[in-house]
Design an enzyme around this catalytic site. Structure first.
Site, short mmCIF file in Angstrom:
data_model
loop_
_atom_site.label_atom_id
_atom_site.label_comp_id
_atom_site.label_asym_id
_atom_site.label_seq_id
_atom_site.Cartn_x
_atom_site.Cartn_y
_atom_site.Cartn_z
N LEU A 37 0.77 -1.09 0.16
CA LEU A 37 0.06 -0.03 0.16
C LEU A 37 0.82 1.39 0.14
O LEU A 37 1.74 1.46 0.72
CB LEU A 37 -1.06 0.01 1.24
CG LEU A 37 -2.15 -0.63 1.43
CD1 LEU A 37 -2.92 -0.49 2.56
CD2 LEU A 37 -3.09 -0.14 0.32
N ASP A 38 0.71 2.17 -0.91
CA ASP A 38 1.50 3.41 -0.96
C ASP A 38 1.22 4.07 0.23
O ASP A 38 0.40 3.99 1.17
CB ASP A 38 0.90 4.47 -1.93
CG ASP A 38 1.33 3.66 -3.40
OD1 ASP A 38 2.14 2.92 -3.48
OD2 ASP A 38 0.55 4.19 -4.47
N PRO A 39 2.48 5.06 0.64
CA PRO A 39 2.49 5.64 2.09
C PRO A 39 1.31 6.53 2.17
O PRO A 39 0.82 6.73 3.42
CB PRO A 39 3.69 6.35 2.00
CG PRO A 39 4.66 5.65 1.07
CD PRO A 39 3.79 4.89 0.02
#
Length: 294
Positions: A37-39
């Protein structure tokens, strides 16, 4: 400790940050997450511990559900708010019906071009590394499936929210971008939350900031339970012994259920013992992953 813990990742953290915290709490090194999951995104991130790391690839195959917000009339180089604004357009003339028709046109199996700002590699170099150098390269479209788009809320053209159920490999940022291009005004993703990964839901997830050793032990899910999204078949012990030894069995008497070709199943002996994941092809049935607890 062997099993899967359903973690909720907050924005601002990397997926590896989550793994590091779980390692520290569990006091073990063999820990891995089941899909980055992207930051800037939040949501469900199942984390595998011990022998459960063997099933990471199978959990990654699960359907995902994302709650996404997008804004019409703006395009950035990253397709989200992290990037530089490339263009802005007036989207006030776009009607709700046009938006709904456009969104629904993406249902089914479609070709999707991944964004330049992604971890995919080209000639051994990650695309985002090229993008940061101002280099844009051709990306091949990939087949992905949008199973459903529900709970669409159009508060304004600046704030459209929807729940997208999709296959592995889907870039929601690219979906937002493509919606904007089809409407000829551009679009940018403004928020992203993964609310479901297979049978792992947001409602049952433990916030990573709340994780303690006690919570981990209480909520860890067995390897068998973590694979609930795969259909179950039962074989008798005689055939089970062959499967345990890596034999491919070509005998329809092995199972009572209807078993499809090239589909993964949870395999049990008729005494209730869970063997692992198996698949049937033209030459017979074989365990693809032996997961029996010795």
């Amino acid at each position: 400790m062997n099993g899967v813990i359903n973690i909720y990742k907050n924005t601002g953290m990397t997926s590896f940050d989550v793994v590091a915290i779980v390692r520290r709490v569990a006091k073990m090194k063999k820990v891995g997450h089941t899909g980055t999951l992207d930051p800037a995104a939040s949501g469900v991130l199942p984390v595998c511990l011990g022998k459960a790391t063997k099933i990471i690839d199978y959990i990654m195959e699960n359907k995902k559900v994302y709650r996404v917000n997008l804004k019409l009339g703006m395009v950035t180089d990253t397709y989200d708010l992290e990037g530089e604004v490339l263009r802005e357009e007036d989207a006030s003339h776009i009607t709700k019906d046009e938006i709904l028709n456009c969104i629904n046109s993406f249902l089914g199996t479609i070709d999707q071009v991944p964004p330049m700002y992604s971890a995919l590699k080209q000639n051994g170099v990650r695309l985002y590394e090229l993008a940061r150098q101002g280099i844009e390269v051709h990306r091949e479209a990939r087949k992905i499936t949008i199973y459903s788009i529900e709970n669409i809320k159009i508060e304004s053209n600046d704030n459209i929210q929807m729940d997208v159920c999709c296959s592995k490999g889907t870039y929601i940022r690219s979906l937002c971008y493509d919606i904007g291009e089809k409407l000829n005004v551009g679009a940018t993703m403004t928020a992203l939350e993964r609310i479901q990964n297979g049978t792992f839901t947001k409602e049952e997830a433990i916030n990573i900031e709340d994780l303690t050793e006690e919570l981990l032990e209480k909520h860890i899910i067995s390897i068998e339970k973590a694979l609930d999204s795969f259909e179950k078949i039962t074989v008798n012990e005689k055939f089970g012994k062959l499967l345990r030894n890596g034999v491919k069995v070509f005998d329809n008497r092995m199972y009572s259920e209807e078993v499809e070709f090239n589909k993964l199943y949870r395999v049990y002996e008729d005494n209730g013992v869970f063997l692992g994941l198996g698949k049937r092809d033209e030459k017979g049935f074989k365990l693809e992953k032996l997961l029996i607890e010795e």
